[in-house]
Design a protein around this motif. Structure first.
Motif, PDB file in Angstrom:
ATOM      1  N   MET A  88      -9.540 -27.703 -14.674  1.00 24.10           N
ATOM      2  CA  MET A  88     -10.121 -26.363 -14.781  1.00 24.10           C
ATOM      3  C   MET A  88     -11.633 -26.403 -14.578  1.00 24.10           C
ATOM      4  N   LEU A  89     -12.302 -27.409 -15.163  1.00 31.03           N
ATOM      5  CA  LEU A  89     -13.753 -27.532 -14.995  1.00 31.03           C
ATOM      6  C   LEU A  89     -14.102 -27.799 -13.533  1.00 31.03           C
ATOM      7  N   ALA A  93     -14.305 -23.564 -14.197  1.00 33.24           N
ATOM      8  CA  ALA A  93     -14.305 -23.082 -15.587  1.00 33.24           C
ATOM      9  C   ALA A  93     -15.533 -23.622 -16.321  1.00 33.24           C
ATOM     10  N   ARG A  94     -15.798 -23.063 -17.498  1.00 35.69           N
ATOM     11  CA  ARG A  94     -16.881 -23.572 -18.346  1.00 35.69           C
ATOM     12  C   ARG A  94     -16.337 -23.809 -19.755  1.00 35.69           C
ATOM     13  N   LEU A 111     -11.678 -23.155 -22.807  1.00 35.59           N
ATOM     14  CA  LEU A 111     -12.448 -23.001 -21.581  1.00 35.59           C
ATOM     15  C   LEU A 111     -12.419 -21.537 -21.174  1.00 35.59           C
ATOM     16  N   ALA A 112     -13.454 -21.119 -20.469  1.00 39.70           N
ATOM     17  CA  ALA A 112     -13.481 -19.777 -19.883  1.00 39.70           C
ATOM     18  C   ALA A 112     -13.355 -19.944 -18.377  1.00 39.70           C
ATOM     19  N   ASP A 113     -12.431 -19.209 -17.778  1.00 37.37           N
ATOM     20  CA  ASP A 113     -12.293 -19.291 -16.322  1.00 37.37           C
ATOM     21  C   ASP A 113     -13.406 -18.477 -15.665  1.00 37.37           C
ATOM     22  N   PRO A 114     -13.593 -18.595 -14.358  1.00 33.67           N
ATOM     23  CA  PRO A 114     -14.688 -17.878 -13.699  1.00 33.67           C
ATOM     24  C   PRO A 114     -14.585 -16.356 -13.779  1.00 33.67           C
ATOM     25  N   HIS A 117     -11.775 -14.943 -18.584  1.00 29.39           N
ATOM     26  CA  HIS A 117     -10.649 -15.147 -19.502  1.00 29.39           C
ATOM     27  C   HIS A 117     -10.807 -16.461 -20.253  1.00 29.39           C
ATOM     28  N   HIS A 118     -10.511 -16.422 -21.548  1.00 31.21           N
ATOM     29  CA  HIS A 118     -10.586 -17.627 -22.375  1.00 31.21           C
ATOM     30  C   HIS A 118      -9.204 -18.267 -22.472  1.00 31.21           C
ATOM     31  N   TRP A 119      -9.174 -19.578 -22.252  1.00 25.66           N
ATOM     32  CA  TRP A 119      -7.938 -20.370 -22.295  1.00 25.66           C
ATOM     33  C   TRP A 119      -8.058 -21.408 -23.401  1.00 25.66           C
TER      34      TRP A 119
END
Length: 142
Positions: A88-89, A93-94, A111-114, A117-119
């Motif tokens: 994801m990173l 993602a961050r 992680l937050a996608d671009p 959304h938070h996963w």
């Protein structure tokens, strides 16, 4: 390829017990798991027919949507949280919360996608009973 074991929405609310009462009355929801820390719900799994979702009180870096938080956190249970986070990173993602071992038996983080959304990525590391999980949570909030 990493195995995805389940995916469910996680609702952050201001007033977890009231939310659980609402979902029970409105949807016939059953609470299958409920854990607290410091008087707040940190995780409650809700079952409505074949569907499940989680509810937690705001806090621990999770504001409710009414306070500017994301409306839903997506919980993704996998066999290798580190591998999923790395992919994801690499894809953009961050890190919100780094992948780490947790007292409740999971290795995971958020992680937050671009797209915002938070996963919540988690891999089960220890099979604990609900009582063992609650005891560990109680020990960390003293």
């Amino acid at each position: 390829m990493t195995e995805i074991r389940s995916l469910y929405p996680r609702l952050v609310v201001d007033g977890g017990d009231a939310a659980l009462d609402f979902y029970a009355a409105a949807l016939g929801a059953e609470i299958t798991d409920r854990y607290t820390a410091g008087g707040r719900i940190v995780h409650a799994m809700v079952q409505v027919g074949p569907v499940r979702f989680a509810v937690k009180d705001e806090g621990d870096g999770d504001p409710a949507p009414t306070d500017g938080g994301p409306p839903v956190i997506i919980a993704l249970e996998v066999d290798d949280a580190d591998a999923v986070a790395e992919r994801m990173l690499a894809a953009g993602a961050r890190v919100v919360f780094p992948i780490d071992d947790h007292d409740y038996g999971d290795r995971g983080g958020r992680l937050a996608d671009p797209f915002g959304h938070h996963w919540m990525i988690a891999a089960r590391r220890a099979d604990l009973t609900p009582d063992e999980i609650q005891a560990r949570l109680d020990a960390t909030t003293r």
